[in-house]
Design an enzyme around this catalytic site. Structure first.
Site, PDB file in Angstrom:
ATOM      1  N   ASP A 293     -44.479  25.600 -28.153  1.00 32.45           N
ATOM      2  CA  ASP A 293     -44.851  24.221 -28.203  1.00 32.45           C
ATOM      3  C   ASP A 293     -44.338  23.373 -27.167  1.00 32.45           C
ATOM      4  OD1 ASP A 293     -46.332  25.078 -30.507  1.00 32.45           O
ATOM      5  OD2 ASP A 293     -45.507  23.355 -31.662  1.00 32.45           O
TER       6      ASP A 293
ATOM      7  N   HIS B 111     -40.306  26.745 -29.123  1.00 35.08           N
ATOM      8  CA  HIS B 111     -40.526  25.583 -28.142  1.00 35.08           C
ATOM      9  C   HIS B 111     -39.634  26.120 -26.627  1.00 35.08           C
ATOM     10  CE1 HIS B 111     -40.595  23.572 -31.866  1.00 35.08           C
ATOM     11  NE2 HIS B 111     -41.218  22.519 -31.360  1.00 35.08           N
TER      12      HIS B 111
END
Length: 285
Positions: free
Chosen positions: A95, A236
């Site tokens: 992400d 992430h």
């Protein structure tokens, strides 16, 4: 010395020989054309999924070496199809990117020949168009994480639509690929959000908490403790510590018999509907 007319007649043959010799010095025996094209597009990178052209021998003139000519366009190596009903599949998802560490992550994924799914912020995609191009070329899946990471549950209907449509338009404009799935920021959604998103909403069942501890060893250990057949792992790519964790995580997943796949591959053969929330292959919310 031969007459001038004879010397001039030889010039086209010499020019052809020099041109073909130059080509030969730049083209490797196998996959050379494609790999050089990628090298120009992505300096310093080489994708294991790229294949070059089929070798075609061309004899142009006496004593001129045969060269490998391109028989078709550069294309991706098709990875072996994975049946997630029969194999232990897991989806690696990242992400908030792309960011300054994403290229190194792509290096790790390419070295392991592993695909991932990237949930991109529209505002960050604009900053790293070359990284998005590389994701597409190397066979990764692009998803939307909205334009600027606002919690959708705190927005009006028009604001939600703006967040989704803006990110999708940016990604499509930069890559030609429309993001087919959406991950709402913070995993925050409700019936209003679900109804307004004309795509599957993809969450996760394994949260590595990489944003919190910033410890590569913990990323891998948490993931391995919680992973199950059909899991979606949340990470992430904006964190260097996460990128450092990926090679070890992939190694351990493969040792445990898991096959990393994209989100689309994970749900292949199952209903995968718009406005529906999925946390794993086996969990619909």
């Amino acid at each position: 010395m031969p007459p001038l007319s004879r010397r001039l007649a030889v010039l086209p043959v010499v020019a052809s020989a020099l041109l073909l010799a130059s080509c030969t010095s730049q083209v490797q025996a196998e996959d050379g054309f494609a790999k050089q094209a990628v090298a120009k597009l992505l300096p310093g990178q080489e994708s294991p999924r790229l294949s070059g052209s089929t070798g075609v021998l061309a004899q142009a003139a006496p004593q001129i070496p045969a060269v490998v000519a391109p028989a078709g366009p550069m294309r991706l190596h098709p990875r072996p199809e994975v049946d997630c009903d029969q194999s232990k599949c897991v989806a690696l998802t990242f992400d908030d990117g792309p960011g300054r560490h994403t290229e190194r992550l792509l290096d790790h994924l390419a070295a392991a020949d592993v695909p991932a799914t990237f949930y991109l912020l529209g505002q960050n995609a604009q900053k790293y168009p070359e990284t998005l191009h590389r994701m597409v070329i190397e066979g990764h899946q692009l998803g939307s994480h909205t334009h600027d990471h606002k919690a959708l549950t705190a927005l009006s209907s028009s604001q939600i639509t703006h967040e989704i449509d803006t990110a999708a338009a940016i990604i499509k404009d930069l890559t030609g690929v429309h993001p087919g799935t959406v991950r709402p920021p913070y995993g925050a959604h409700n019936s209003q959000v679900d109804a307004l998103i004309d795509a599957p909403l993809v969450l996760w069942d394994v949260d590595t908490l990489d944003w919190q501890h910033r410890d590569p060893a913990k990323v891998a250990s948490i993931a391995m403790e919680e992973v199950r057949d059909g899991s979606i792992i949340l990470m992430h790519d904006i964190h260097e510590s996460t990128v450092k964790a990926v090679p070890e995580l992939i190694k351990r997943l493969k040792q445990q018999g898991y096959t990393p796949v994209t989100i689309d591959e994970l749900f292949d053969g199952q209903e995968f509907n718009s406005s529906t929330v999925y946390a794993s292959r086996n969990q619909i919310r």
